[in-house]
Design a protein around this motif. Structure first.
Motif, PDB file in Angstrom:
ATOM      1  N   ILE A  59     -70.753   1.181  40.964  1.00  0.00           N
ATOM      2  CA  ILE A  59     -70.462   2.286  41.865  1.00  0.00           C
ATOM      3  C   ILE A  59     -71.474   3.395  41.577  1.00  0.00           C
ATOM      4  CG2 ILE A  59     -68.028   1.663  41.965  1.00  0.00           C
ATOM      5  CD1 ILE A  59     -67.489   4.136  40.261  1.00  0.00           C
ATOM      6  N   SER A  60     -71.727   4.191  42.585  1.00  0.00           N
ATOM      7  CA  SER A  60     -72.778   5.198  42.461  1.00  0.00           C
ATOM      8  C   SER A  60     -72.324   6.357  41.579  1.00  0.00           C
ATOM      9  CB  SER A  60     -73.128   5.728  43.842  1.00  0.00           C
ATOM     10  OG  SER A  60     -71.998   6.362  44.386  1.00  0.00           O
ATOM     11  N   TRP A  61     -73.285   7.159  41.170  1.00  0.00           N
ATOM     12  CA  TRP A  61     -72.948   8.338  40.364  1.00  0.00           C
ATOM     13  C   TRP A  61     -72.093   9.319  41.141  1.00  0.00           C
ATOM     14  CZ3 TRP A  61     -72.446   8.706  35.532  1.00  0.00           C
ATOM     15  CH2 TRP A  61     -73.264   7.980  34.674  1.00  0.00           C
ATOM     16  N   VAL A  62     -72.308   9.372  42.454  1.00  0.00           N
ATOM     17  CA  VAL A  62     -71.477  10.264  43.255  1.00  0.00           C
ATOM     18  C   VAL A  62     -70.018   9.847  43.131  1.00  0.00           C
ATOM     19  CG1 VAL A  62     -71.025  11.121  45.554  1.00  0.00           C
ATOM     20  CG2 VAL A  62     -73.358  10.670  44.864  1.00  0.00           C
ATOM     21  N   LEU A  63     -69.794   8.526  43.176  1.00  0.00           N
ATOM     22  CA  LEU A  63     -68.425   8.044  43.062  1.00  0.00           C
ATOM     23  C   LEU A  63     -67.867   8.270  41.659  1.00  0.00           C
ATOM     24  CD1 LEU A  63     -68.603   4.835  45.219  1.00  0.00           C
ATOM     25  CD2 LEU A  63     -66.979   6.696  45.497  1.00  0.00           C
ATOM     26  N   VAL A  64     -68.707   8.110  40.656  1.00  0.00           N
ATOM     27  CA  VAL A  64     -68.259   8.403  39.297  1.00  0.00           C
ATOM     28  C   VAL A  64     -67.826   9.863  39.221  1.00  0.00           C
ATOM     29  CG1 VAL A  64     -68.952   8.604  36.884  1.00  0.00           C
ATOM     30  CG2 VAL A  64     -69.717   6.662  38.223  1.00  0.00           C
ATOM     31  N   TYR A  65     -68.639  10.715  39.816  1.00  0.00           N
ATOM     32  CA  TYR A  65     -68.301  12.136  39.822  1.00  0.00           C
ATOM     33  C   TYR A  65     -66.997  12.372  40.577  1.00  0.00           C
ATOM     34  CZ  TYR A  65     -68.523  17.108  40.763  1.00  0.00           C
ATOM     35  OH  TYR A  65     -68.212  18.421  40.863  1.00  0.00           O
ATOM     36  N   SER A  66     -66.843  11.656  41.669  1.00  0.00           N
ATOM     37  CA  SER A  66     -65.623  11.810  42.447  1.00  0.00           C
ATOM     38  C   SER A  66     -64.402  11.407  41.627  1.00  0.00           C
ATOM     39  CB  SER A  66     -65.716  10.964  43.710  1.00  0.00           C
ATOM     40  OG  SER A  66     -64.488  10.954  44.366  1.00  0.00           O
ATOM     41  N   VAL A  67     -64.542  10.308  40.886  1.00  0.00           N
ATOM     42  CA  VAL A  67     -63.456   9.891  39.988  1.00  0.00           C
ATOM     43  C   VAL A  67     -63.186  10.981  38.958  1.00  0.00           C
ATOM     44  CG1 VAL A  67     -62.860   8.281  38.147  1.00  0.00           C
ATOM     45  CG2 VAL A  67     -63.806   7.416  40.277  1.00  0.00           C
ATOM     46  N   ALA A  68     -64.273  11.482  38.362  1.00  0.00           N
ATOM     47  CA  ALA A  68     -64.139  12.537  37.360  1.00  0.00           C
ATOM     48  C   ALA A  68     -63.450  13.752  37.960  1.00  0.00           C
ATOM     49  CB  ALA A  68     -65.517  12.922  36.830  1.00  0.00           C
ATOM     50  N   TYR A  69     -63.863  14.080  39.163  1.00  0.00           N
ATOM     51  CA  TYR A  69     -63.334  15.258  39.844  1.00  0.00           C
ATOM     52  C   TYR A  69     -61.836  15.115  40.098  1.00  0.00           C
ATOM     53  CZ  TYR A  69     -63.545  19.251  43.023  1.00  0.00           C
ATOM     54  OH  TYR A  69     -63.377  20.468  43.618  1.00  0.00           O
ATOM     55  N   ASN A  70     -61.460  13.945  40.634  1.00  0.00           N
ATOM     56  CA  ASN A  70     -60.059  13.739  40.980  1.00  0.00           C
ATOM     57  C   ASN A  70     -59.164  13.683  39.756  1.00  0.00           C
ATOM     58  OD1 ASN A  70     -60.026  13.665  43.857  1.00  0.00           O
ATOM     59  ND2 ASN A  70     -61.180  11.760  43.717  1.00  0.00           N
ATOM     60  N   ILE A  71     -59.720  13.358  38.620  1.00  0.00           N
ATOM     61  CA  ILE A  71     -58.883  13.236  37.432  1.00  0.00           C
ATOM     62  C   ILE A  71     -58.951  14.481  36.546  1.00  0.00           C
ATOM     63  CG2 ILE A  71     -58.578  11.905  35.307  1.00  0.00           C
ATOM     64  CD1 ILE A  71     -58.980   9.459  36.929  1.00  0.00           C
ATOM     65  N   PHE A  72     -60.122  15.070  36.445  1.00  0.00           N
ATOM     66  CA  PHE A  72     -60.281  16.168  35.486  1.00  0.00           C
ATOM     67  C   PHE A  72     -60.446  17.552  36.115  1.00  0.00           C
ATOM     68  CE2 PHE A  72     -61.677  12.465  33.011  1.00  0.00           C
ATOM     69  CZ  PHE A  72     -60.783  12.580  31.970  1.00  0.00           C
ATOM     70  N   ASN A  73     -60.461  17.619  37.422  1.00  0.00           N
ATOM     71  CA  ASN A  73     -60.593  18.910  38.088  1.00  0.00           C
ATOM     72  C   ASN A  73     -59.374  19.793  37.782  1.00  0.00           C
ATOM     73  OD1 ASN A  73     -61.704  20.812  39.795  1.00  0.00           O
ATOM     74  ND2 ASN A  73     -60.508  20.063  41.524  1.00  0.00           N
ATOM     75  N   SER A  74     -59.478  21.084  38.139  1.00  0.00           N
ATOM     76  CA  SER A  74     -58.384  22.000  37.807  1.00  0.00           C
ATOM     77  C   SER A  74     -57.070  21.577  38.481  1.00  0.00           C
ATOM     78  CB  SER A  74     -58.749  23.424  38.213  1.00  0.00           C
ATOM     79  OG  SER A  74     -59.035  23.455  39.593  1.00  0.00           O
ATOM     80  N   ASP A  75     -57.143  20.897  39.650  1.00  0.00           N
ATOM     81  CA  ASP A  75     -55.909  20.368  40.235  1.00  0.00           C
ATOM     82  C   ASP A  75     -55.888  18.839  40.182  1.00  0.00           C
ATOM     83  OD1 ASP A  75     -57.846  19.880  42.050  1.00  0.00           O
ATOM     84  OD2 ASP A  75     -56.856  20.802  43.776  1.00  0.00           O
ATOM     85  N   GLY A  76     -56.677  18.294  39.268  1.00  0.00           N
ATOM     86  CA  GLY A  76     -56.726  16.841  39.126  1.00  0.00           C
ATOM     87  C   GLY A  76     -55.550  16.304  38.326  1.00  0.00           C
ATOM     88  N   MET A  77     -55.594  15.013  38.070  1.00  0.00           N
ATOM     89  CA  MET A  77     -54.467  14.331  37.441  1.00  0.00           C
ATOM     90  C   MET A  77     -54.108  14.922  36.077  1.00  0.00           C
ATOM     91  SD  MET A  77     -54.203  10.367  36.367  1.00  0.00           S
ATOM     92  CE  MET A  77     -54.513  10.368  34.638  1.00  0.00           C
ATOM     93  N   VAL A  78     -55.077  15.055  35.211  1.00  0.00           N
ATOM     94  CA  VAL A  78     -54.789  15.480  33.835  1.00  0.00           C
ATOM     95  C   VAL A  78     -54.183  16.875  33.813  1.00  0.00           C
ATOM     96  CG1 VAL A  78     -55.825  16.027  31.613  1.00  0.00           C
ATOM     97  CG2 VAL A  78     -56.554  14.001  32.852  1.00  0.00           C
ATOM     98  N   ASN A  79     -54.782  17.780  34.586  1.00  0.00           N
ATOM     99  CA  ASN A  79     -54.266  19.147  34.577  1.00  0.00           C
ATOM    100  C   ASN A  79     -52.894  19.264  35.215  1.00  0.00           C
ATOM    101  OD1 ASN A  79     -55.985  20.905  33.157  1.00  0.00           O
ATOM    102  ND2 ASN A  79     -57.555  20.568  34.717  1.00  0.00           N
ATOM    103  N   SER A  80     -52.665  18.485  36.280  1.00  0.00           N
ATOM    104  CA  SER A  80     -51.345  18.589  36.894  1.00  0.00           C
ATOM    105  C   SER A  80     -50.280  18.019  35.954  1.00  0.00           C
ATOM    106  CB  SER A  80     -51.322  17.914  38.271  1.00  0.00           C
ATOM    107  OG  SER A  80     -51.446  16.536  38.140  1.00  0.00           O
ATOM    108  N   LEU A  81     -50.660  17.053  35.145  1.00  0.00           N
ATOM    109  CA  LEU A  81     -49.706  16.549  34.146  1.00  0.00           C
ATOM    110  C   LEU A  81     -49.442  17.602  33.075  1.00  0.00           C
ATOM    111  CD1 LEU A  81     -50.646  12.826  33.423  1.00  0.00           C
ATOM    112  CD2 LEU A  81     -48.648  13.731  34.604  1.00  0.00           C
ATOM    113  N   LEU A  82     -50.510  18.160  32.552  1.00  0.00           N
ATOM    114  CA  LEU A  82     -50.386  19.098  31.428  1.00  0.00           C
ATOM    115  C   LEU A  82     -49.695  20.395  31.839  1.00  0.00           C
ATOM    116  CD1 LEU A  82     -53.844  18.708  29.643  1.00  0.00           C
ATOM    117  CD2 LEU A  82     -51.641  17.771  28.937  1.00  0.00           C
ATOM    118  N   VAL A  83     -50.036  20.896  33.026  1.00  0.00           N
ATOM    119  CA  VAL A  83     -49.524  22.201  33.435  1.00  0.00           C
ATOM    120  C   VAL A  83     -48.186  22.089  34.153  1.00  0.00           C
ATOM    121  CG1 VAL A  83     -50.012  24.284  34.747  1.00  0.00           C
ATOM    122  CG2 VAL A  83     -51.885  23.058  33.625  1.00  0.00           C
TER     123      VAL A  83
END
Lengths: 307, 308
Positions: free
Chosen positions: A124-148
Motif C-alpha cells: 500500500i502507498s505511503w499516503v495510505l499508511v499515513y491515512s491508517v496512521a491518521y485514523n488511528i493516532f489522530n486527535s479524534d482517532g482510535m487511540v485517543n477516543s479510547l484513552l479520553v
C-alpha cells in the motif's frame, strides 16, 4: 563470402533497431534530465528560459556553506538523514531474525497466513499508511477516543502525529511496519535453500532448535545479509521523499526533513530551483560514490559485486 | 529400535525448544494482528453507524450497519474522476510496462545484437542514479508531459528492474527452442510472439503485478507533474488532500437531509467517516488482488535476488 558477413552484420543491426525506440525513452527520461544540472550554475527564475538567466558559477554551492540560515538548515537536514538512515542500517538484521523465527512456525497454514499478512503493508502507498496512521493516532482517532472518551485515562488527546520529539523513532516504526515482512522474504527464500541434511545431522547430534538457528541457519544467511547491507549503504542518502512528505506537518517539520524532502521543499520556494538542483546534484554524486564504494567492499570481501 | 528412539526425542522436546515455539506463535500472532487490524478497524467503521463510530465504539465488529458512506462517497466531486484516472493509469501503464519488459528482456538476451552489452548497461545504469526532481520536472515540461495523462505512463514504460527480471527468466529457457524456430524460418518477431511469449507468461504475470501496484500507488509523480489540471489527480493524491483538509470536507458529502434526526446522526457523514471511506476505496483493490497474487510477488523478488 562478403555477402554472408554483411548479412550477419545486418541481422545484428536489425536486432538493435528494434530496441531503439525504447533506448530513446531511456535517454529522454533518465539521461536527458542530467542536462538540468546546468540550472545549478545559473540564476534561474522561471518562467524565463535558462538562456536569459545569468551564469553565476558556483554561487549556489557557496551559498549552501556560507549563508548561516542555510547552513543551519542543511545541517539539520543532514542530521535527520544520517540518523534515520543510521537507524535503518543498524536494524537491518531484524528482517533476518524475523525470517528465522517465522521458519520456526511449523503449522504451515499459520505460517503462510502470517507471511501474507505481514507483507501486505508493503504494497500500500505511503499516503495510505499515513491515512491508517491518521485514523488511528489522530486527535479524534482510535487511540485517543479510547484513552479520553472511553477509559477516561487522560483529559486531553495526545497529539501523536504532531509530536516532534520522537519523529526519528516513529518514522522508523512506520517504515518497519511497512517493510519488515517484505524484507524478510528474501531471507525466507534463502532459508529454504539450506541443505536439509545439515539440520538432520544436527538433530542426530542432539542440537536444540536454538542451537540449529545459531550454528546453521544464521551463518547460512549472512551472505544474503551482507549483500543487502551493502545495498543499504549505497542508498544511505536516498530515503525517498514520499514517507516524510506525507507525515510532515508544521510541528515535526524540523526533524522529519531528509535530503530528498528538502530538495522538494526548496523547489517549491520561489526562486529555489537552482539551490534545489545544486543540493540534489551533490546528493546524487555522493550517492553514486557510496554505491561504488559499497560495491567495492562487496567485491573485496566476498568476491562478487551486486551492481 | 532406532525409530522408536527418534520418535521419543521428538516428544521430549527440550524446555528451550518449547519456549521458542511459544514465543514464535505469540510473536507472529501479534505481528499479523498489527498488520491486519488497522485495515479491519477502518473498514468496520465505514459500515457502522457514524455516531457510534465517532464515539470510538466500533472496535471489533460493526454496529448499525449501513452503506450510506459509500453511496455518498460517489457524490464527492472529483472522487469518481480520480478513480477513473487511477484505473486508467494502472491499466495502460501496466500494459506498457509489461509489453516493454517482455520485449526488451527477450531482445537483451539476443547475443547477436550489435553492442548488446552496452545498451543493456545503459538501461540498467538508470537504476542507480537520478537527476533529481527539478531537472526531471523541467524535462517533462519540455516534452509537454506536465498536466498530461501520458506523463504518468511514458516514463514508466522502460523499467530496468522489470527488464532484469524478464531477461533472467528468458535466459533460463533452453536456447534450442529459439534455434529450432529459426531453422524453420521464423524471424525474430515471430520467435518473440509465437515461441517466447507463451513461455514467459509466468514472469509477465509477476511484472504485471509489480507494475500495477506501482501505478496504483504512485503519488510523487502526480504531486510534481499536475500543477494546474486537477482533473488528472489520481486517487492517492485526492486521498492525501482530504487527509489534510480535516473538517472542511464535511460539507462536500452532506447533501441529503431528509431522514429523521436519529437516523441522520447514524448516517450523517463526518470528516472521519469520509476519510475512512476513501481510504477503504483506495486500499480495496490491493487487498482484493494481493492474497491471490502473492506467489507472483515472491517469485519476482527471488528472481530479482539472484541477479540484482
Amino acid at each position: 563470402m562478403f555477402k554472408k558477413i554483411d548479412k550477419k552484420k545486418w541481422y545484428s543491426i536489425k536486432l538493435f533497431l528494434f530496441i531503439v525506440p525504447f533506448l530513446v525513452l531511456v535517454v529522454l527520461f533518465s539521461y536527458y534530465p542530467l542536462y538540468g544540472w546546468m540550472y545549478a550554475f545559473y540564476d534561474y527564475k522561471p518562467p524565463k528560459p535558462l538562456s536569459e538567466a545569468p551564469f553565476v558559477g558556483v554561487k549556489w554551492f557557496k551559498f549552501m556553506v556560507e549563508n548561516p540560515v542555510r547552513v543551519e538548515q542543511l545541517k539539520q537536514v543532514l542530521i535527520n538523514t544520517f540518523v534515520m538512515s543510521g537507524i535503518t542500517l543498524s536494524t537491518s538484521w531484524i528482517p533476518m531474525l524475523f525470517a528465522v523465527f517465522m521458519n520456526e512456525l511449523h503449522r504451515v497454514r499459520f505460517r503462510k497466513f502470517v507471511q501474507t499478512v505481514t507483507t501486505l503493508p508493503n504494497f500500500i502507498s505511503w499516503v495510505l499508511v499515513y491515512s491508517v496512521a491518521y485514523n488511528i493516532f489522530n486527535s479524534d482517532g482510535m487511540v485517543n477516543s479510547l484513552l479520553v472518551d472511553k477509559w477516561h485515562l487522560i483529559q486531553e488527546p495526545i497529539l501523536f502525529l504532531q509530536d516532534s520529539s520522537h519523529v526519528w523513532l516513529t518514522q522508523w516504526l512506520w517504515l518497519t511496519w511497512k517493510n519488515l515482512g517484505w524484507a524478510a522474504i528474501m531471507y525466507i527464500a534463502a532459508i529454504s535453500s539450506i541443505d536439509e541434511e545439515l539440520f538432520q545431522a544436527a538433530k542426530v547430534d542432539g542440537a536444540t532448535r536454538m542451537q540449529q538457528i545459531r550454528y546453521i541457519t544464521i551463518p547460512s544467511l549472512l551472505p544474503t545479509f551482507f549483500v543487502l547491507l551493502m545495498m543499504n549503504i549505497g542508498n544511505f542518502l536516498s530515503n525517498g521523499m514520499e514517507q516524510y512528505y506525507v507525515f510532515q506537518n508544521a510541528f515535526n517539520k524540523e526533524y522529519i526533513q531528509v535530503l530528498d524532502l528538502y530538495v522538494y521543499t526548496l523547489s517549491t520556494v520561489k526562486g529555489g530551483y537552482p539551490l534545489s538542483v545544486a543540493v540534489s546534484m551533490l546528493k546524487s554524486v555522493v550517492s553514486v560514490i557510496l554505491l561504488v564504494v559499497a560495491n567495492g567492499i562487496s567485491k573485496l570481501t566476498r568476491g562478487e559485486s551486486f551492481l | 529400535m532406532t525409530e522408536i528412539r527418534v520418535k521419543k526425542k521428538k516428544i521430549h522436546q527440550s524446555f528451550g525448544d518449547t519456549m521458542l515455539s511459544v514465543f514464535c506463535y505469540v510473536f507472529f500472532a501479534i505481528c499479523a494482528f498489527l498488520c491486519l487490524y488497522p485495515f479491519y478497524y477502518i473498514f468496520i467503521n465505514t459500515i457502522s453507524a457514524n455516531d457510534l463510530s465517532a464515539r470510538g465504539d466500533i472496535l471489533f465488529w460493526p454496529k448499525g450497519i449501513h452503506f450510506k458512506n459509500y453511496k455518498s462517497a460517489f457524490g464527492i466531486s472529483g472522487l469518481f474522476q480520480a478513480a477513473k484516472i487511477s484505473v486508467m493509469r494502472t491499466v495502460i501503464g501496466t500494459i506498457g510496462t509489461v509489453s516493454a519488459s517482455a520485449f526488451l528482456g527477450f531482445m537483451f538476451s539476443q547475443e547477436k545484437m550489435w553492442h548488446r552489452k552496452l545498451w543493456y548497461r545503459i538501461v540498467i545504469a538508470t537504476m542507480y542514479f537520478n537527476a533529481g526532481i527539478i531537472p526531471w520536472f523541467l524535462t517533462m515540461q519540455t516534452l509537454h508531459l506536465t498536466n498530461n495523462f501520458w506523463g504518468f505512463v511514458l516514463p514508466a514504460i522502460v523499467s530496468p528492474f522489470h527488464i532484469v527480471l524478464t531477461k533472467t527468466f528468458v535466459e533460463s529457457i533452453p536456447k534450442e527452442l529459439q534455434e529450432a524456430a529459426e531453422i524453420d524460418g521464423a524471424g525474430i518477431m515471430t520467435v518473440f510472439f509465437k515461441v517466447m511469449l507463451p513461455v514467459i507468461k509466468p514472469i509477465m504475470a509477476t511484472v504485471a503485478i509489480f507494475a500495477a501496484v506501482n501505478q496504483w500507488n504512485a503519488f510523487q509523480d502526480a504531486l510534481l507533474l499536475i500543477t494546474s489540471n486537477t482533473k488528472l489527480y489520481p486517487l492517492q493524491l485526492v486521498l492525501y488532500n482530504y487527509l489534510n483538509q480535516a473538517s472542511s470536507i464535511k460539507a462536500l458529502a452532506n447533501t441529503s437531509s431528509s431522514s429523521s434526526l436519529a437516523a441522520a446522526a447514524a448516517t450523517t457523514q463526518t470528516a472521519t467517516s469520509i476519510r475512512m471511506t476513501i481510504t477503504v476505496i483506495v486500499v480495496l483493490p490491493i487487498m482484493m488482488v494481493y492474497p491471490f497474487f502473492q506467489k507472483y510477488f515472491v517469485k519476482g523478488i527471488m528472481i530479482g535476488a539472484v541477479k540484482g
